[in-house]
Design a protein around this motif. Structure first.
Motif, PDB file in Angstrom:
ATOM      1  N   VAL A   1       5.690 -17.858  -2.818  1.00  0.00           N
ATOM      2  CA  VAL A   1       6.195 -17.350  -4.246  1.00  0.00           C
ATOM      3  C   VAL A   1       6.098 -15.909  -4.706  1.00  0.00           C
ATOM      4  N   VAL A   2       4.899 -15.703  -4.247  1.00  0.00           N
ATOM      5  CA  VAL A   2       4.478 -14.268  -4.385  1.00  0.00           C
ATOM      6  C   VAL A   2       5.281 -13.288  -3.323  1.00  0.00           C
ATOM      7  N   GLY A   3       5.400 -13.662  -2.184  1.00  0.00           N
ATOM      8  CA  GLY A   3       6.335 -12.831  -1.192  1.00  0.00           C
ATOM      9  C   GLY A   3       7.655 -12.619  -1.538  1.00  0.00           C
ATOM     10  N   ALA A   4       8.087 -13.965  -2.184  1.00  0.00           N
ATOM     11  CA  ALA A   4       9.512 -13.876  -2.570  1.00  0.00           C
ATOM     12  C   ALA A   4       9.799 -12.760  -3.619  1.00  0.00           C
ATOM     13  N   ALA A   5       8.904 -12.960  -4.623  1.00  0.00           N
ATOM     14  CA  ALA A   5       8.784 -11.733  -5.718  1.00  0.00           C
ATOM     15  C   ALA A   5       8.688 -10.423  -5.260  1.00  0.00           C
ATOM     16  N   PHE A   6       8.041 -10.178  -4.076  1.00  0.00           N
ATOM     17  CA  PHE A   6       8.042  -8.836  -3.471  1.00  0.00           C
ATOM     18  C   PHE A   6       9.219  -8.444  -3.062  1.00  0.00           C
ATOM     19  N   ASP A   7       9.670  -9.601  -2.228  1.00  0.00           N
ATOM     20  CA  ASP A   7      10.955  -9.346  -1.262  1.00  0.00           C
ATOM     21  C   ASP A   7      12.223  -9.249  -2.328  1.00  0.00           C
ATOM     22  N   LEU A   8      12.223  -9.889  -3.375  1.00  0.00           N
ATOM     23  CA  LEU A   8      13.167  -9.675  -4.433  1.00  0.00           C
ATOM     24  C   LEU A   8      13.491  -8.495  -5.030  1.00  0.00           C
ATOM     25  N   ALA A   9      12.107  -7.914  -5.416  1.00  0.00           N
ATOM     26  CA  ALA A   9      12.064  -6.703  -6.186  1.00  0.00           C
ATOM     27  C   ALA A   9      12.334  -5.555  -5.191  1.00  0.00           C
ATOM     28  N   VAL A  10      12.018  -5.568  -3.981  1.00  0.00           N
ATOM     29  CA  VAL A  10      12.160  -4.252  -3.105  1.00  0.00           C
ATOM     30  C   VAL A  10      13.599  -4.511  -2.660  1.00  0.00           C
ATOM     31  N   SER A  11      13.933  -5.633  -2.327  1.00  0.00           N
ATOM     32  CA  SER A  11      15.531  -5.718  -1.686  1.00  0.00           C
ATOM     33  C   SER A  11      16.527  -5.332  -2.871  1.00  0.00           C
ATOM     34  N   THR A  12      16.488  -5.934  -4.032  1.00  0.00           N
ATOM     35  CA  THR A  12      17.062  -5.748  -5.250  1.00  0.00           C
ATOM     36  C   THR A  12      17.250  -4.432  -5.844  1.00  0.00           C
ATOM     37  N   GLY A  13      16.219  -3.736  -5.801  1.00  0.00           N
ATOM     38  CA  GLY A  13      15.704  -2.422  -6.155  1.00  0.00           C
ATOM     39  C   GLY A  13      16.722  -1.412  -5.154  1.00  0.00           C
ATOM     40  N   MET A  14      16.346  -1.641  -3.733  1.00  0.00           N
ATOM     41  CA  MET A  14      17.024  -0.907  -2.902  1.00  0.00           C
ATOM     42  C   MET A  14      18.586  -1.162  -2.916  1.00  0.00           C
ATOM     43  N   ARG A  15      18.887  -2.348  -3.164  1.00  0.00           N
ATOM     44  CA  ARG A  15      20.532  -2.603  -3.264  1.00  0.00           C
ATOM     45  C   ARG A  15      21.048  -1.764  -4.623  1.00  0.00           C
ATOM     46  N   GLU A  16      20.397  -1.809  -5.731  1.00  0.00           N
ATOM     47  CA  GLU A  16      20.692  -1.036  -6.621  1.00  0.00           C
ATOM     48  C   GLU A  16      20.751   0.409  -6.608  1.00  0.00           C
ATOM     49  N   LEU A  17      19.832   0.787  -5.703  1.00  0.00           N
ATOM     50  CA  LEU A  17      20.059   2.348  -5.335  1.00  0.00           C
ATOM     51  C   LEU A  17      21.208   2.815  -4.399  1.00  0.00           C
TER      52      LEU A  17
ATOM     53  N   ILE B   1      12.373  -8.281   3.208  1.00  0.00           N
ATOM     54  CA  ILE B   1      11.514  -9.082   4.025  1.00  0.00           C
ATOM     55  C   ILE B   1      10.208  -8.673   4.776  1.00  0.00           C
ATOM     56  N   GLU B   2      10.203  -7.563   5.300  1.00  0.00           N
ATOM     57  CA  GLU B   2       9.176  -7.029   5.995  1.00  0.00           C
ATOM     58  C   GLU B   2       8.067  -6.713   4.792  1.00  0.00           C
ATOM     59  N   VAL B   3       8.281  -6.133   3.730  1.00  0.00           N
ATOM     60  CA  VAL B   3       7.379  -6.133   2.801  1.00  0.00           C
ATOM     61  C   VAL B   3       6.658  -7.580   2.329  1.00  0.00           C
ATOM     62  N   ALA B   4       7.416  -8.506   2.163  1.00  0.00           N
ATOM     63  CA  ALA B   4       6.961  -9.503   1.903  1.00  0.00           C
ATOM     64  C   ALA B   4       6.272 -10.342   3.189  1.00  0.00           C
ATOM     65  N   VAL B   5       6.495 -10.232   4.365  1.00  0.00           N
ATOM     66  CA  VAL B   5       5.729 -10.701   5.556  1.00  0.00           C
ATOM     67  C   VAL B   5       4.549 -10.050   5.323  1.00  0.00           C
ATOM     68  N   VAL B   6       4.326  -8.678   5.064  1.00  0.00           N
ATOM     69  CA  VAL B   6       2.962  -8.227   5.162  1.00  0.00           C
ATOM     70  C   VAL B   6       2.158  -8.707   4.246  1.00  0.00           C
ATOM     71  N   VAL B   7       2.772  -8.782   2.940  1.00  0.00           N
ATOM     72  CA  VAL B   7       1.984  -9.279   1.828  1.00  0.00           C
ATOM     73  C   VAL B   7       1.636 -10.661   2.108  1.00  0.00           C
TER      74      VAL B   7
END
Length: 148
Positions: A22-38, A50-56
């Protein structure tokens, strides 16, 4: 004959793994959605998230879910991190494939609060399917949970 190690199906360990997920999913969603919105290409944004979440998740699993399984020391930890990334390749591919299938094949136009909501729904679908693959692979290969 047991098909799965008791530790693999233990409710407490699975609960810890899901909590970390769940924590990884939150990081994954935040990073990927933020990047997509950019304006980053969707699959690239998903991969980076995904990779950020994998490390976390590795750090949390290594220090909580499977804390008794790892050998102490930086070198041993880095080897487990490398092994975790290799093991998670299957889950990453499953997650990316599920995301692409949902996002591209169904291509729903849905904006919510200014965000591409279908992107987020597709990400969550990929995360869910990939989680099952990752739990089994990580348990068996990264932290070597066995029947013995």
């Amino acid at each position: 004959m047991r098909l799965l190690p008791d530790e693999l199906v233990a409710p407490e360990r699975f609960g810890q793994f899901v909590s970390v997920g769940v924590v990884g999913a939150a990081f994954d969603l935040a990073v990927s959605t933020g990047m997509r919105e950019l304006g980053v290409y969707p699959e690239l944004a998903v991969f980076v998230g995904i990779e950020v979440a994998v490390v976390v998740m590795f750090l949390l699993n290594d220090n909580w879910t499977f804390a008794e399984r790892g050998v102490d020391g930086l070198a041993a930890g880095l080897r487990r991190l490398a092994r975790s990334n290799l093991v998670r390749i299957g889950g990453i591919l499953v997650q990316l494939g599920t995301f692409s299938l949902l996002y591209r094949a169904f291509g729903v136009e849905w904006t919510l609060a200014g965000l591409d909501a279908w992107f987020v729904v597709s990400k969550v679908g990929g995360i869910g399917v990939g989680m099952v693959v990752n739990y089994v692979a990580e348990s068996l290969f990264t932290w070597r949970v066995t029947t013995e």
